[in-house]
Enzyme design. Sequence first.
Site, PDB file in Angstrom:
ATOM      1  N   ASP A 146       0.785  -1.239   0.000  1.00  0.00           N
ATOM      2  CA  ASP A 146       0.000   0.000   0.000  1.00  0.00           C
ATOM      3  C   ASP A 146       0.816   1.287   0.000  1.00  0.00           C
ATOM      4  OD1 ASP A 146      -2.036  -1.818   0.244  1.00  0.00           O
ATOM      5  OD2 ASP A 146      -2.644  -1.229   2.259  1.00  0.00           O
ATOM      6  N   GLU A 151      -7.598  -3.124  -3.950  1.00  0.00           N
ATOM      7  CA  GLU A 151      -9.008  -2.957  -3.601  1.00  0.00           C
ATOM      8  C   GLU A 151      -9.480  -1.511  -3.667  1.00  0.00           C
ATOM      9  OE1 GLU A 151     -10.108  -4.029   0.401  1.00  0.00           O
ATOM     10  OE2 GLU A 151      -8.520  -2.828   1.309  1.00  0.00           O
ATOM     11  N   GLU A 176      -7.781   5.447  -4.382  1.00  0.00           N
ATOM     12  CA  GLU A 176      -6.509   5.793  -3.751  1.00  0.00           C
ATOM     13  C   GLU A 176      -5.340   5.548  -4.696  1.00  0.00           C
ATOM     14  OE1 GLU A 176      -7.058   5.540   0.999  1.00  0.00           O
ATOM     15  OE2 GLU A 176      -7.269   3.609  -0.016  1.00  0.00           O
TER      16      GLU A 176
END
Length: 756
Positions: free
Chosen positions: A475, A550, A554
């Site tokens: 991430d 997912e 972002e």
Amino acid sequence: MTAGHLVDVFQAVDTRPPPHQITSRSDHPAPKLGITAQNVPISTNRFYANLFLGGQTQGVWTHPYSVSWSHGSGNARSWGMSISQVDDYQRAYGPPNTAIPGSPVQYFINPLGIQSIILSATELGDSTVLTTDTLNAFSVNANLLPQASSRSSIQFPLVQGMGFVTGIYTDLQPAVQSSVFFRNVVKSGSPYPGVFKYTATLEDGKEWIIYAISSNGQDPSFNLTSSTLLLGPRGWSGIVQVARNPAGAPGNALYDGSAGAYAAAASVTGNVSSDGATATYQLSWSKAGTLTDRPLIMFALPHHLSSFDTPMAGNVTNICLTTTTKGTATAVIADSWTLVESALPKDMGFSPWTLATGNVAHFSGNAISAIMRAASGEINQDMGAQSNLNSMYYAGKALSKFATMIYTINNIANDSSLAQEGLSKLKAAFTLFTKNRQMFPLVYDAVWGGIVSSASYQDKTNDAGADFGNTHYNDHHFHYGYFIHAAAIVGFLDPAWLAENKEWVNTLVRDVANPSLSDKYFPFSRSFDWFHGHSFAKGLFESGDSKDQESTSEDAMFAYAMKMWGQVIGDASMEARGNLMLAILKRSFQHYFLLESDNTVQPANFIGNKVTGILFENKIDHTTYFGGNFEYVQGIHMIPLMPFSAFIRSKRFVAEEWNAYFAENAVTPASKVAGGWKGLLYANHAIIDPQASFDFFASDSFDPGWLDGGASRTWYLAFAADFTPSSTQPTYGYEGNACQLLSIVDITTAKRAGGV
């Protein structure tokens, strides 16, 4: 910029070591299993990571093929590299959700462990080792050796989109195997001198082509000895190439035309036109093999086909193979592809933005009043307390929230005095991170080459999942995008801030999206995959379904933040690269993630979900890692609502999704949703009904508990404000390249002089 000047979007950001406050360490908890040392950092989030993680036996998806180390498994009990390509009918589907219109299935998954063809050797057994070398952005070499010290090997150059699976044999007896069982194998002549062809039909009825090319040019005379084994000569050196042929005789001819050549590696280049509106980029492959004068056969994904330039159309073939999660791949005969994005969001700035109007520069007096009523309270929140957290993700969200709020106060509501008060507090809160004094300081990981949280190092349990796995490279684009966005606004409002902090922010950009091989401290484009057209979030974690993502929003947030940071610091290449990434993301999202009713890429019985949820390389599951509530699954693809939201999320898509899930008569009415997800849903609703959204946030009964920790009522009111200029209302705000943007310092100085 001079007329006709093209901007190279892959110019290095920096090539110096990370700033001194970020210390280096060489004890990363994830070991490098079987990786041959190389002088450039390794791409941690790439498609091939399963080859050096865990048991090294999970799959690698090049699309349309997948490969995995058999490790003694399957009917053939092979120790070679197995090859699979699955069709639609082989998928397994989850249960239908009757609460959603159309009753779409919750998930679909492709079968694992189908060993259609295996490239092995009789010498491989339980002492076999798997190593990797030349780990690049689009490719890797996987090597199987009978023993660790052996000079004999099979090397597999694995390249995204490769038309053949190629095994390069050195002094071994080839064993071409199948756990699906050979129905028959027919020797099919020699399309070129030294190239010997076999056509294999498996018991599932699928046809595979096998080419054998001896180093000495002689016929290797492979022999079918059983229903699982096609055997070659002992001590053989040469190349075996395998391809699935669904296209009959025309497919045979096309494969024959490229046999003997294979893609060894790939690169991407690109530039943006002088007006910033159009980008052209190329995916190019280096070739190897015995017949390198032959053109390559490579497979394109749907979003590639839709962006090919006009001449590329002549290279597209009728060989089509199903991929696991990206629709149909189509074979293209070419050594390079040229792709075009002609609608770059070049003028998108910090203010609300729409496709119809661009940057919204006109706000009614009613909107300004509502914004300032919210801002006067929210600006007094404790910025330090909200950002001084044990998570880079949540800290970044807080800083970005306050930066957006301050920009809104200054450049939309035109209250530079209040904005200056907030900016001073924000800079103080930001300093904790630029000085690297937060709860878990960042470190430069010299093992893999990247900026990681020290959370997993310092946690007594060595929790790899601390801060969403940041230490293990999960991430990073999500986490660091918020910091970069906040920095862009701070630097825009106070240019003097840049001198001391630019290097630190650029280091985050380099970690996630280093654009140049000349930067030896970070891998090329860690997160964004230039073949897939989007990022992958999973870092150094073994996964049976490989890499995944997912949150499309972002992903776009990082590209947008990088674009704006590039604009603020005057890095034209970075700004152009951000614009190009946003355009590619928009295209790939609309093909694979954000599913309008006429989507033909994903299965028809799935698209009613409207979003994928989590898209893996081998499955798609309409859920999240933190729960299956519809507001979570849909909302994670909305957050954060920013100027880019109306670019990547079409009005049609937003309307279809709202009517399916969040309208009053839908399965999860937004009015019934609790917490910060409620505010997110209504902010997203502004894309199709700005007045209803504005009324929600302007209501006297608005509950601050309806705001996510990274959102403010101030910004949501601006985001949802009436976009139609009123001739009876004053004009507020500054935005866009056409207007000379004024920093807080400039505005304050001008006001003191009576100029504004």
